[in-house]
Design a protein around this motif. Structure first.
Motif, mmCIF file in Angstrom:
data_model
loop_
_atom_site.group_PDB
_atom_site.id
_atom_site.type_symbol
_atom_site.label_atom_id
_atom_site.label_comp_id
_atom_site.label_asym_id
_atom_site.label_seq_id
_atom_site.Cartn_x
_atom_site.Cartn_y
_atom_site.Cartn_z
ATOM 1 N N GLN A 1 0.845 -1.195 0.000
ATOM 2 C CA GLN A 1 0.000 0.000 0.000
ATOM 3 C C GLN A 1 0.879 1.244 0.000
ATOM 4 N N LEU A 2 0.256 2.377 -0.342
ATOM 5 C CA LEU A 2 0.988 3.636 -0.335
ATOM 6 C C LEU A 2 1.185 4.122 1.101
ATOM 7 N N GLN A 3 2.191 4.954 1.294
ATOM 8 C CA GLN A 3 2.398 5.569 2.599
ATOM 9 C C GLN A 3 1.247 6.525 2.903
ATOM 10 N N LYS A 4 0.872 6.571 4.174
ATOM 11 C CA LYS A 4 -0.228 7.449 4.584
ATOM 12 C C LYS A 4 0.171 8.213 5.846
ATOM 13 N N LYS A 5 -0.367 9.407 5.949
ATOM 14 C CA LYS A 5 -0.110 10.205 7.146
ATOM 15 C C LYS A 5 -1.027 9.758 8.280
ATOM 16 N N THR A 6 -0.488 9.730 9.474
ATOM 17 C CA THR A 6 -1.297 9.496 10.664
ATOM 18 C C THR A 6 -1.468 10.765 11.494
ATOM 19 N N ASN A 7 -0.593 11.734 11.280
ATOM 20 C CA ASN A 7 -0.686 12.998 12.015
ATOM 21 C C ASN A 7 0.121 14.054 11.268
ATOM 22 N N ASP A 8 -0.374 15.279 11.277
ATOM 23 C CA ASP A 8 0.334 16.357 10.579
ATOM 24 C C ASP A 8 -0.252 17.695 11.032
ATOM 25 N N ARG A 9 0.530 18.446 11.809
ATOM 26 C CA ARG A 9 0.004 19.716 12.316
ATOM 27 C C ARG A 9 1.127 20.685 12.643
ATOM 28 N N ILE A 10 0.903 21.939 12.285
ATOM 29 C CA ILE A 10 1.744 23.058 12.707
ATOM 30 C C ILE A 10 0.840 24.037 13.444
ATOM 31 N N PHE A 11 1.169 24.304 14.692
ATOM 32 C CA PHE A 11 0.344 25.188 15.512
ATOM 33 C C PHE A 11 1.265 26.114 16.298
ATOM 34 N N TRP A 12 1.012 27.414 16.162
ATOM 35 C CA TRP A 12 1.825 28.413 16.872
ATOM 36 C C TRP A 12 0.887 29.499 17.394
ATOM 37 N N ASP A 13 0.853 29.635 18.718
ATOM 38 C CA ASP A 13 -0.052 30.577 19.365
ATOM 39 C C ASP A 13 0.745 31.553 20.228
ATOM 40 N N ASN A 14 0.444 32.844 20.085
ATOM 41 C CA ASN A 14 1.097 33.897 20.859
ATOM 42 C C ASN A 14 0.028 34.765 21.507
ATOM 43 N N LYS A 15 0.232 35.073 22.791
ATOM 44 C CA LYS A 15 -0.746 35.891 23.508
ATOM 45 C C LYS A 15 -0.035 36.808 24.493
ATOM 46 N N ALA A 16 -0.328 38.107 24.413
ATOM 47 C CA ALA A 16 0.150 39.098 25.371
ATOM 48 C C ALA A 16 -1.059 39.653 26.113
ATOM 49 N N SER A 17 -0.930 39.815 27.433
ATOM 50 C CA SER A 17 -2.084 40.244 28.217
ATOM 51 C C SER A 17 -1.671 41.199 29.321
ATOM 52 N N PHE A 18 -2.648 41.983 29.752
ATOM 53 C CA PHE A 18 -2.481 42.937 30.854
ATOM 54 C C PHE A 18 -3.600 42.699 31.864
ATOM 55 N N GLN A 19 -3.245 42.545 33.134
ATOM 56 C CA GLN A 19 -4.227 42.209 34.166
ATOM 57 C C GLN A 19 -5.052 43.429 34.550
ATOM 58 N N LEU A 20 -6.382 43.273 34.484
ATOM 59 C CA LEU A 20 -7.304 44.341 34.846
ATOM 60 C C LEU A 20 -7.822 44.186 36.274
ATOM 61 N N SER A 21 -8.068 42.957 36.691
ATOM 62 C CA SER A 21 -8.550 42.665 38.040
ATOM 63 C C SER A 21 -8.017 41.291 38.434
ATOM 64 N N LYS A 22 -8.579 40.714 39.472
ATOM 65 C CA LYS A 22 -8.074 39.437 39.974
ATOM 66 C C LYS A 22 -8.146 38.337 38.922
ATOM 67 N N ASN A 23 -9.253 38.264 38.172
ATOM 68 C CA ASN A 23 -9.450 37.163 37.228
ATOM 69 C C ASN A 23 -9.604 37.603 35.782
ATOM 70 N N TRP A 24 -9.559 38.893 35.496
ATOM 71 C CA TRP A 24 -9.803 39.381 34.144
ATOM 72 C C TRP A 24 -8.560 40.064 33.574
ATOM 73 N N TYR A 25 -8.354 39.831 32.273
ATOM 74 C CA TYR A 25 -7.196 40.369 31.565
ATOM 75 C C TYR A 25 -7.664 40.940 30.219
ATOM 76 N N PHE A 26 -6.913 41.925 29.756
ATOM 77 C CA PHE A 26 -7.073 42.398 28.377
ATOM 78 C C PHE A 26 -5.943 41.776 27.568
ATOM 79 N N PHE A 27 -6.284 41.152 26.427
ATOM 80 C CA PHE A 27 -5.265 40.400 25.694
ATOM 81 C C PHE A 27 -5.272 40.748 24.213
ATOM 82 N N GLY A 28 -4.157 40.426 23.582
ATOM 83 C CA GLY A 28 -4.013 40.446 22.135
ATOM 84 C C GLY A 28 -3.283 39.182 21.730
ATOM 85 N N SER A 29 -3.745 38.512 20.684
ATOM 86 C CA SER A 29 -3.153 37.228 20.310
ATOM 87 C C SER A 29 -2.944 37.135 18.804
ATOM 88 N N LEU A 30 -1.991 36.281 18.446
ATOM 89 C CA LEU A 30 -1.688 35.976 17.048
ATOM 90 C C LEU A 30 -1.498 34.473 16.941
#
Length: 334
Positions: free
Chosen positions: A131-160
């Motif tokens: 049989q032909l070769q087959k992929k079982t997994n293939d992924r590129i994932f890159w996450d970036n997040k910068a945040s500033f704390q507003l209160s105890k549990n809430w943040y303002f964020f920007g992500s790419l």
């Protein structure tokens, strides 16, 4: 006999008198109102001036720096192999499968500011006999997040966020006993780039939810001939174009915690709601779940699953993927 008795009486009398004198000598005297003056010592006395000399102590210099960065790298390798003799009557096919995983995460935290960057790279292939070769997994994932704390549990964020795949993807059909592969995806076909700003709710270290009120996503298909003119196979990108831009509202929830001893559960759910031509059927959903159990210092077993609903991929049904693997993992720093 009379002399003996006389001397005995005399000794007892003297002892009684002595005891009486001792009791009198121990009577306390109140000296509060008495004018008692102590005699001055006839010996000469002289008070010398006290002199202090400063002692110079060389300051100790500690060469220590505060590191606001935390990094973690995980490298995993999974191998699966099966071999059968020609006269094996139980059925089966010779096969070999190899998979690799690289996770890298960096966190910066100082005062109210924080930054998190995470990279997930996955790739695996399987080769069955005849049989032909087959992929079982293939992924590129890159996450970036910068945040500033507003209160105890809430943040303002920007992500790419960026997501794509390494290798070509195929569908396979069997025609007259011959396996034929049809190309349906490749690197940057599709590729996704998502920018988002909004608010994040983070009540503890292992759970968070982002509300991206201002989100833009670009879908890239750099190969104009990938879909062969079929709009449904071009991942929502118009035929003849290489990318498509969408404005949307995004929700991203993440969970990462050791639920048992040496057992970690990691989940990520992402929902994208387009602002343009809003319909419930056009909401995109993706759920990634990974359950990892550590066997010893270098070996672990993992069960992963993916659920995806995105009409732009050319199907109206939920897509699913599941993988069970046993392999080696190396984590830095230890």
């Amino acid at each position: 006999m009379k002399n003996f008795l006389f001397y005995l009486v005399l000794i007892l009398s003297l002892s009684s008198a002595n005891l009486y004198a001792q009791e009198i000598d121990t009577i306390p005297i109140n000296t509060k109102d008495l004018n008692i003056k102590l005699k001055r010592s006839p010996l000469p006395s002289r008070t010398l001036p006290l002199s202090f000399e400063p002692v110079k102590i060389r300051p100790a210099i500690v060469n220590a720096k505060v590191n606001y960065w935390k990094t973690k790298t995980s490298i995993g390798i999974n191998i699966n192999q099966a071999q059968f003799s020609d006269n094996w009557k139980g059925g089966g096919v010779n096969s070999i499968a190899v998979g690799g995983l690289l996770n890298w995460k960096a966190e910066y935290s100082k005062n109210s500011y924080s930054y998190v960057s995470e990279v997930i790279l996955q790739y695996g292939k399987i080769k069955n006999k005849d049989q032909l070769q087959k992929k079982t997994n293939d992924r590129i994932f890159w996450d970036n997040k910068a945040s500033f704390q507003l209160s105890k549990n809430w943040y303002f964020f920007g992500s790419l966020n960026f997501e794509s795949q390494f290798d070509n993807g195929f569908t396979y059909t069997n025609v007259n006993g011959t396996e034929i592969a049809t190309l349906i995806s490749k690197f940057m076909g599709p590729g996704y780039l998502t920018e988002s700003i909004g608010f994040e709710y983070k009540p503890n270290k292992y759970f968070s939810t982002r509300f991206g009120t201002g989100t833009a996503r670009q879908t890239f298909v750099l190969d104009k001939n990938l879909a062969n003119g079929d709009v449904k196979k071009n991942y929502g990108v118009p035929i003849g174009k290489t990318f498509r831009n969408e404005l949307a509202f995004q929700v991203v929830s993440a969970f990462d915690k050791d639920i048992f001893t040496n057992t970690n559960l990691k989940a990520r759910y992402a929902m994208l709601i387009p602002y343009e031509n809003f319909r419930y059927s056009r909401i995109d959903h993706r759920l990634d779940i990974a359950l990892t159990a550590k066997i010893n210092r270098f070996m672990n077993t993992s069960l992963t699953g993916i659920g995806l609903f995105d009409r732009d991929t050319g199907t109206d049904n939920i897509q699913g993927s599941q993988t069970l693997a046993l392999g080696f993992i190396f984590v830095f720093p230890r």
